[in-house]
Enzyme design. Structure first.
Site, PDB file in Angstrom:
ATOM      1  N   GLU A 170      11.867  38.891  56.727  1.00 24.41           N
ATOM      2  CA  GLU A 170      12.278  38.360  58.033  1.00 24.41           C
ATOM      3  C   GLU A 170      11.691  36.972  58.268  1.00 24.41           C
ATOM      4  OE1 GLU A 170      11.883  36.889  61.831  1.00 24.41           O
ATOM      5  OE2 GLU A 170      10.139  37.908  61.024  1.00 24.41           O
ATOM      6  N   ASP A 187       7.865  42.290  55.789  1.00 24.81           N
ATOM      7  CA  ASP A 187       7.120  41.230  55.099  1.00 24.81           C
ATOM      8  C   ASP A 187       5.932  40.726  55.898  1.00 24.81           C
ATOM      9  OD1 ASP A 187       9.109  40.248  56.876  1.00 24.81           O
ATOM     10  OD2 ASP A 187       8.946  38.254  56.013  1.00 24.81           O
TER      11      ASP A 187
END
Length: 405
Positions: free
Chosen positions: A151, A93
């Site tokens: 994350e 991400d």
């Protein structure tokens, strides 16, 4: 891509290094393609499709759509052995940051940017997958490569674990890395025990009684109450935590009032708590609420507290860390080399994987001040020296070779 490694021969570390270095153009290309199309947590659909297409092209078995956008590749070694399973984790991400870099591969999405190096993590994991698949005859057991969403927030590790990524076959150990601009290129930060801190968040609303600024005796001043709480919270680490342990209590938000001559009836604050020692997991929440409750009671105010245990500390297993360090010592050639004192109060949900199976998370130095590639993580001008990419692949590959020897 065509492998130049002689099939069926004994692995020669020098040859492995040369072949992995030859992947550099592809690693950079993949990283930059991903960088141009950053996606926030659990929205990494384009990124996951990119990963899946590469794996499919190479003939690597994989699953998609795990915990929404996660991908897991499975590479089966062909040598006879005891069938151990090593997992490698890479996060996918990006962040809600507007990029300020003036580069050809700048983010194409306004307000979203890979400002923490996850695009590099994906490229390293893809390079590792490609290399291992080409040389699966050289190791036994199984390698699982876990491409994890979210994350940064709200955390994709727990739902991936719940979806069974550590099972079928069961993972014996896990490793992962973070490109790290706090360390120069040519270094590796690796240590057993606590590497990164637990991350906890709190938000508190103080309910007082508003009134005229000239008549404070008719009010319960929420700002005065909040100010005393902020000061008192700083005593927790200073006076309640063993000095040998590290901890941080930070109030990052404080909002109250609408006019200079009006005493605010409510005040809102929020902050974060960080620590390394897992035994402190419940301590900070209890102590913070005790302080808030006591100060509010003394002033006749009320409160609401919302406390979130986001991530536990990242705790490295000693045996797996020894393996990673031995590999890093073989790979890294600079005088600084290994940096064992590399702890940070930053947090990472890699910690959830490490709670389930032994493993090691480590930092791969990626800063290069000479190229102006040393902005900190989460900065709008964050970037890293892409020379670190094949170094990451080589470390992962050699860890596989040693663990599944």
């Amino acid at each position: 891509m065509v492998s130049t490694f002689p099939l069926g021969s004994t692995v020669n570390l020098k040859n492995v290094r040369l072949e992995i270095r030859a992947l550099q153009p592809q690693l950079v290309e993949w990283r930059r393609q991903i960088h141009q199309k950053p996606e926030l947590g659990f929205q990494e659909k384009i990124t996951a499709e990119f990963i899946s297409q590469k794996l499919q092209t190479w003939g690597i078995a994989h699953q998609t759509g795990i915990a929404e956008t996660g991908v897991v590749a499975i590479i089966q070694g062909e040598k006879s052995g005891d069938g151990k399973v090593l997992a490698i984790r890479a996060d996918m991400d990006a962040l809600p940051v507007k990029e300020e870099n003036e580069v050809s591969y700048c983010s194409q999405y306004d307000g979203v940017m890979h400002a923490c190096g996850h695009d590099g993590h994906i490229a390293i994991a893809l390079g590792t997958a490609y290399y291992l698949h080409q040389h699966r005859q050289d190791f036994s057991g199984t390698v699982k490569i876990i491409f994890q969403p979210a994350e940064e927030s709200p955390g994709g590790a727990k739902p991936m674990i719940a979806a069974g990524v550590l099972n079928d076959p069961d993972v014996d150990a896990i490793i992962g890395l973070h490109l790290w601009n706090n360390l120069p290129l040519g270094t590796v930060g690796v240590r057993p025990g606590a590497l990164m801190a637990a991350v906890e968040l709190f938000r508190c609303t103080i309910f007082g009684k508003g009134g005229h600024g000239a008549m404070p005796h008719q009010t319960i001043d929420s700002i005065v109450v909040a100010a005393q709480i902020v000061n008192a919270l700083q005593t927790i680490v200073a006076r309640n935590v063993n000095p040998i342990d590290s901890g941080v209590v930070t109030v990052g938000e404080l909002h109250a009032g609408t006019a200079v001559n009006v005493i605010a009836d409510t005040a809102r604050m929020g902050g974060t708590v960080r620590y390394f020692n897992p035994e402190l997991a419940d301590f900070f929440k209890q102590r913070i609420e005790q302080i808030i409750a006591g100060i509010c009671q003394s002033h006749g105010a009320k409160y609401e507290l919302d406390y979130i245990h986001l991530y536990p500390p990242v705790i490295n297993d000693r045996e797996i860390t020894t393996l990673v360090r031995s590999v890093a010592e073989d790979v890294i050639e600079t005088p600084i080399g290994i940096v064992p004192e590399c702890q940070t109060m930053g947090g990472e949900d890699m910690s959830f994987f490490l709670e389930k199976v032994p493993g090691c998370y480590f930092f791969l130095g990626s800063a290069n001040a000479e190229k102006n590639l040393n902005y900190p993580h989460h900065h709008p001008r964050f970037d890293f020296d892409e020379t670190a990419l094949p170094v990451g692949v080589e470390i992962f590959v050699r860890c596989v070779e040693k663990f599944l020897a």
